[in-house]
Motif scaffolding. Structure first.
Motif, PDB file in Angstrom:
ATOM      1  N   GLY A   7      52.469  64.909  31.277  1.00 29.29           N
ATOM      2  CA  GLY A   7      52.274  63.467  31.380  1.00 29.29           C
ATOM      3  C   GLY A   7      51.138  63.070  32.303  1.00 29.29           C
ATOM      4  O   GLY A   7      50.839  61.882  32.439  1.00 29.29           O
ATOM      5  N   TYR A   8      50.490  64.033  32.973  1.00 24.44           N
ATOM      6  CA  TYR A   8      49.394  63.697  33.877  1.00 24.44           C
ATOM      7  C   TYR A   8      48.097  64.244  33.298  1.00 24.44           C
ATOM      8  O   TYR A   8      47.732  65.392  33.517  1.00 24.44           O
ATOM      9  N   ASP A   9      47.414  63.407  32.542  1.00 23.67           N
ATOM     10  CA  ASP A   9      46.210  63.836  31.837  1.00 23.67           C
ATOM     11  C   ASP A   9      44.930  63.280  32.446  1.00 23.67           C
ATOM     12  O   ASP A   9      43.861  63.383  31.852  1.00 23.67           O
ATOM     13  N   ASP A  10      45.019  62.676  33.644  1.00 19.41           N
ATOM     14  CA  ASP A  10      43.839  62.053  34.225  1.00 19.41           C
ATOM     15  C   ASP A  10      42.663  63.011  34.425  1.00 19.41           C
ATOM     16  O   ASP A  10      41.518  62.629  34.183  1.00 19.41           O
ATOM     17  N   PRO A  11      42.874  64.257  34.885  1.00 17.36           N
ATOM     18  CA  PRO A  11      41.715  65.153  35.011  1.00 17.36           C
ATOM     19  C   PRO A  11      40.994  65.375  33.689  1.00 17.36           C
ATOM     20  O   PRO A  11      39.767  65.389  33.636  1.00 17.36           O
ATOM     21  N   LEU A  12      41.764  65.549  32.607  1.00 17.82           N
ATOM     22  CA  LEU A  12      41.151  65.686  31.285  1.00 17.82           C
ATOM     23  C   LEU A  12      40.425  64.406  30.915  1.00 17.82           C
ATOM     24  O   LEU A  12      39.283  64.429  30.428  1.00 17.82           O
ATOM     25  N   LEU A  13      41.076  63.271  31.170  1.00 21.43           N
ATOM     26  CA  LEU A  13      40.487  61.981  30.838  1.00 21.43           C
ATOM     27  C   LEU A  13      39.190  61.761  31.610  1.00 21.43           C
ATOM     28  O   LEU A  13      38.222  61.208  31.078  1.00 21.43           O
ATOM     29  N   ALA A  14      39.156  62.231  32.856  1.00 18.37           N
ATOM     30  CA  ALA A  14      37.950  62.068  33.675  1.00 18.37           C
ATOM     31  C   ALA A  14      36.765  62.795  33.055  1.00 18.37           C
ATOM     32  O   ALA A  14      35.663  62.246  32.958  1.00 18.37           O
ATOM     33  N   GLU A  15      36.986  64.024  32.619  1.00 14.93           N
ATOM     34  CA  GLU A  15      35.888  64.797  32.039  1.00 14.93           C
ATOM     35  C   GLU A  15      35.420  64.190  30.720  1.00 14.93           C
ATOM     36  O   GLU A  15      34.220  64.106  30.443  1.00 14.93           O
ATOM     37  N   VAL A  16      36.370  63.776  29.901  1.00 16.10           N
ATOM     38  CA  VAL A  16      36.012  63.198  28.603  1.00 16.10           C
ATOM     39  C   VAL A  16      35.311  61.857  28.796  1.00 16.10           C
ATOM     40  O   VAL A  16      34.318  61.551  28.117  1.00 16.10           O
ATOM     41  N   ALA A  17      35.792  61.054  29.754  1.00 14.97           N
ATOM     42  CA  ALA A  17      35.186  59.749  30.001  1.00 14.97           C
ATOM     43  C   ALA A  17      33.767  59.897  30.542  1.00 14.97           C
ATOM     44  O   ALA A  17      32.863  59.148  30.157  1.00 14.97           O
ATOM     45  N   ALA A  18      33.560  60.856  31.446  1.00 15.69           N
ATOM     46  CA  ALA A  18      32.214  61.085  31.975  1.00 15.69           C
ATOM     47  C   ALA A  18      31.258  61.472  30.848  1.00 15.69           C
ATOM     48  O   ALA A  18      30.121  60.992  30.781  1.00 15.69           O
ATOM     49  N   SER A  19      31.724  62.333  29.944  1.00 17.41           N
ATOM     50  CA  SER A  19      30.903  62.715  28.797  1.00 17.41           C
ATOM     51  C   SER A  19      30.612  61.511  27.904  1.00 17.41           C
ATOM     52  O   SER A  19      29.506  61.367  27.377  1.00 17.41           O
ATOM     53  N   ALA A  20      31.619  60.638  27.753  1.00 17.79           N
ATOM     54  CA  ALA A  20      31.446  59.455  26.905  1.00 17.79           C
ATOM     55  C   ALA A  20      30.413  58.501  27.490  1.00 17.79           C
ATOM     56  O   ALA A  20      29.600  57.918  26.761  1.00 17.79           O
ATOM     57  N   VAL A  21      30.426  58.321  28.812  1.00 15.27           N
ATOM     58  CA  VAL A  21      29.443  57.446  29.459  1.00 15.27           C
ATOM     59  C   VAL A  21      28.033  57.989  29.238  1.00 15.27           C
ATOM     60  O   VAL A  21      27.110  57.247  28.880  1.00 15.27           O
ATOM     61  N   VAL A  22      27.851  59.295  29.426  1.00 17.15           N
ATOM     62  CA  VAL A  22      26.533  59.914  29.233  1.00 17.15           C
ATOM     63  C   VAL A  22      26.118  59.820  27.773  1.00 17.15           C
ATOM     64  O   VAL A  22      24.954  59.521  27.458  1.00 17.15           O
ATOM     65  N   THR A  23      27.051  60.055  26.863  1.00 17.86           N
ATOM     66  CA  THR A  23      26.737  59.977  25.432  1.00 17.86           C
ATOM     67  C   THR A  23      26.348  58.565  25.027  1.00 17.86           C
ATOM     68  O   THR A  23      25.389  58.362  24.258  1.00 17.86           O
ATOM     69  N   ALA A  24      27.077  57.569  25.535  1.00 15.10           N
ATOM     70  CA  ALA A  24      26.756  56.173  25.237  1.00 15.10           C
ATOM     71  C   ALA A  24      25.359  55.831  25.750  1.00 15.10           C
ATOM     72  O   ALA A  24      24.553  55.191  25.052  1.00 15.10           O
ATOM     73  N   HIS A  25      25.063  56.281  26.963  1.00 16.32           N
ATOM     74  CA  HIS A  25      23.727  56.052  27.527  1.00 16.32           C
ATOM     75  C   HIS A  25      22.649  56.684  26.654  1.00 16.32           C
ATOM     76  O   HIS A  25      21.632  56.047  26.329  1.00 16.32           O
ATOM     77  N   ASN A  26      22.852  57.935  26.271  1.00 15.83           N
ATOM     78  CA  ASN A  26      21.836  58.643  25.493  1.00 15.83           C
ATOM     79  C   ASN A  26      21.643  58.030  24.113  1.00 15.83           C
ATOM     80  O   ASN A  26      20.527  57.992  23.582  1.00 15.83           O
ATOM     81  N   HIS A  27      22.738  57.560  23.516  1.00 14.64           N
ATOM     82  CA  HIS A  27      22.648  56.908  22.206  1.00 14.64           C
ATOM     83  C   HIS A  27      21.783  55.654  22.293  1.00 14.64           C
ATOM     84  O   HIS A  27      20.878  55.446  21.463  1.00 14.64           O
ATOM     85  N   VAL A  28      22.040  54.822  23.294  1.00 13.27           N
ATOM     86  CA  VAL A  28      21.266  53.590  23.470  1.00 13.27           C
ATOM     87  C   VAL A  28      19.812  53.918  23.798  1.00 13.27           C
ATOM     88  O   VAL A  28      18.882  53.288  23.274  1.00 13.27           O
ATOM     89  N   LEU A  29      19.607  54.917  24.655  1.00 15.26           N
ATOM     90  CA  LEU A  29      18.251  55.301  25.036  1.00 15.26           C
ATOM     91  C   LEU A  29      17.448  55.774  23.824  1.00 15.26           C
ATOM     92  O   LEU A  29      16.296  55.348  23.627  1.00 15.26           O
ATOM     93  N   ARG A  30      18.039  56.642  23.004  1.00 17.32           N
ATOM     94  CA  ARG A  30      17.322  57.133  21.816  1.00 17.32           C
ATOM     95  C   ARG A  30      16.985  55.989  20.865  1.00 17.32           C
ATOM     96  O   ARG A  30      15.878  55.933  20.317  1.00 17.32           O
ATOM     97  N   ARG A  31      17.924  55.085  20.682  1.00 18.32           N
ATOM     98  CA  ARG A  31      17.683  53.952  19.779  1.00 18.32           C
ATOM     99  C   ARG A  31      16.537  53.084  20.303  1.00 18.32           C
ATOM    100  O   ARG A  31      15.681  52.623  19.530  1.00 18.32           O
ATOM    101  N   TRP A  32      16.495  52.891  21.611  1.00 21.07           N
ATOM    102  CA  TRP A  32      15.446  52.098  22.241  1.00 21.07           C
ATOM    103  C   TRP A  32      14.096  52.793  22.120  1.00 21.07           C
ATOM    104  O   TRP A  32      13.077  52.160  21.829  1.00 21.07           O
ATOM    105  N   LEU A  33      14.070  54.092  22.324  1.00 23.25           N
ATOM    106  CA  LEU A  33      12.817  54.847  22.236  1.00 23.25           C
ATOM    107  C   LEU A  33      12.288  54.863  20.804  1.00 23.25           C
ATOM    108  O   LEU A  33      11.078  54.755  20.567  1.00 23.25           O
TER     109      LEU A  33
END
Length: 288
Positions: A169-195
């Protein structure tokens, strides 16, 4: 015999001269790195990456070969002169985060430093993007740079709970890693589209929209506290789940059903991104 009066001692701030000198040195270092990078990109564009040598890059920048190697280890590294300094700025955002800020929001603010680095010189960023698409070695260097940001943000999110706690029932460490990856992925997606659009458009607004999606997916309260060893929610979680006092309650939004006017009411100190997310949800509900 009376002693001559002594002149009052001038107060000095310890470390101030050294600090000023350090700031100047850092600025000069970044200036030289950018000049070398500009020379490298010019030669890569005219002669091709493989045909360009370090000696030619140094000569074009008007410096000696040894000066080049004081700043970069290889010619492919020269095309990314700002990543080290940007990583420092992103880490500074995390270190200076206010205690009440949700960690996921802090990470989103931190990675904006990366986007601002690219947006500061759109033409250079677009040309660099073109080169990295054409030269696999440069692409690999770019991927390695992105991985450094992801590690930084993952460490930050993991720092808000005990990574060793793996009870059911304690999945926060997993969630932290996945969320960090999601933030970076979202950034890179927007950056590529802008470029790909030639560096045109309000890239920061696009980034805010992408981050709103990440928050809706993972929950803005990630890292604010997880369940204790007994499986019961921690005190931090119980407090965040309790009704907020009127002074800090999320911005209220109401819709006038007669003429379709959306009226948003929020405290003046409410985070702007929270206000916009609330308005967006209200509009979806109204139209849906």
């Amino acid at each position: 015999m009376p002693q001559p009066a002594k002149a009052p001692r001038q107060k000095t701030t310890a470390g101030a001269p050294a600090s000023a000198a350090g700031t100047r040195a850092a600025a000069q270092r970044l200036k030289m790195r950018r000049e070398l990078a500009a020379a490298a990109m010019e030669l890569f564009a005219t002669k091709g990456y493989e045909a360009t040598t370090v000696d030619e890059i140094a000569a074009t920048a008007g410096v000696a070969r040894r000066t080049f190697f004081r700043h970069f280890r290889s010619k492919e590294e020269a095309i990314f002169p700002d990543h080290d300094d940007t990583l420092v700025r992103a880490e500074a955002v995390l270190n200076a985060a206010p205690a009440h800020e949700q960690p996921l929001d802090t990470v989103c603010r931190g990675i904006k430093e990366v986007m601002r680095m690219y947006a500061a010189s759109p033409a250079v960023s677009v040309e660099r993007y073109r080169l990295t698409r054409e030269v696999p070695t440069l692409r690999e260097r770019e991927i390695a740079s992105v991985a450094r940001y992801e590690r930084l943000f993952t460490r930050y999110l993991l720092g808000h709970f005990d990574e060793r706690d793996h009870h059911d029932g304690y999945d926060d460490p997993l969630l932290a890693e996945v969320a960090a990856s999601a933030v970076v992925t979202a950034h890179n997606h927007v950056l590529r589209r802008w470029l790909r659009a030639g560096g045109e458009g309000d890239v920061e607004a696009q980034l805010d929209h992408a981050f709103a999606i990440v928050r809706d997916t993972f929950g803005g309260g990630i890292g604010m506290g997880g369940p204790g060893p007994s499986g019961e929610p921690s005190e931090a979680v119980r407090e965040s789940a309790a009704p907020a006092p009127a002074a800090v309650r999320a911005p209220a939004v109401s819709v006038d059903g007669d003429d379709g006017v959306l009226v948003a009411v929020a405290r003046t100190d409410a985070p702007l991104d929270e206000v916009m997310r609330t308005i967006e949800r209200a509009l979806k509900e109204r139209r849906g």
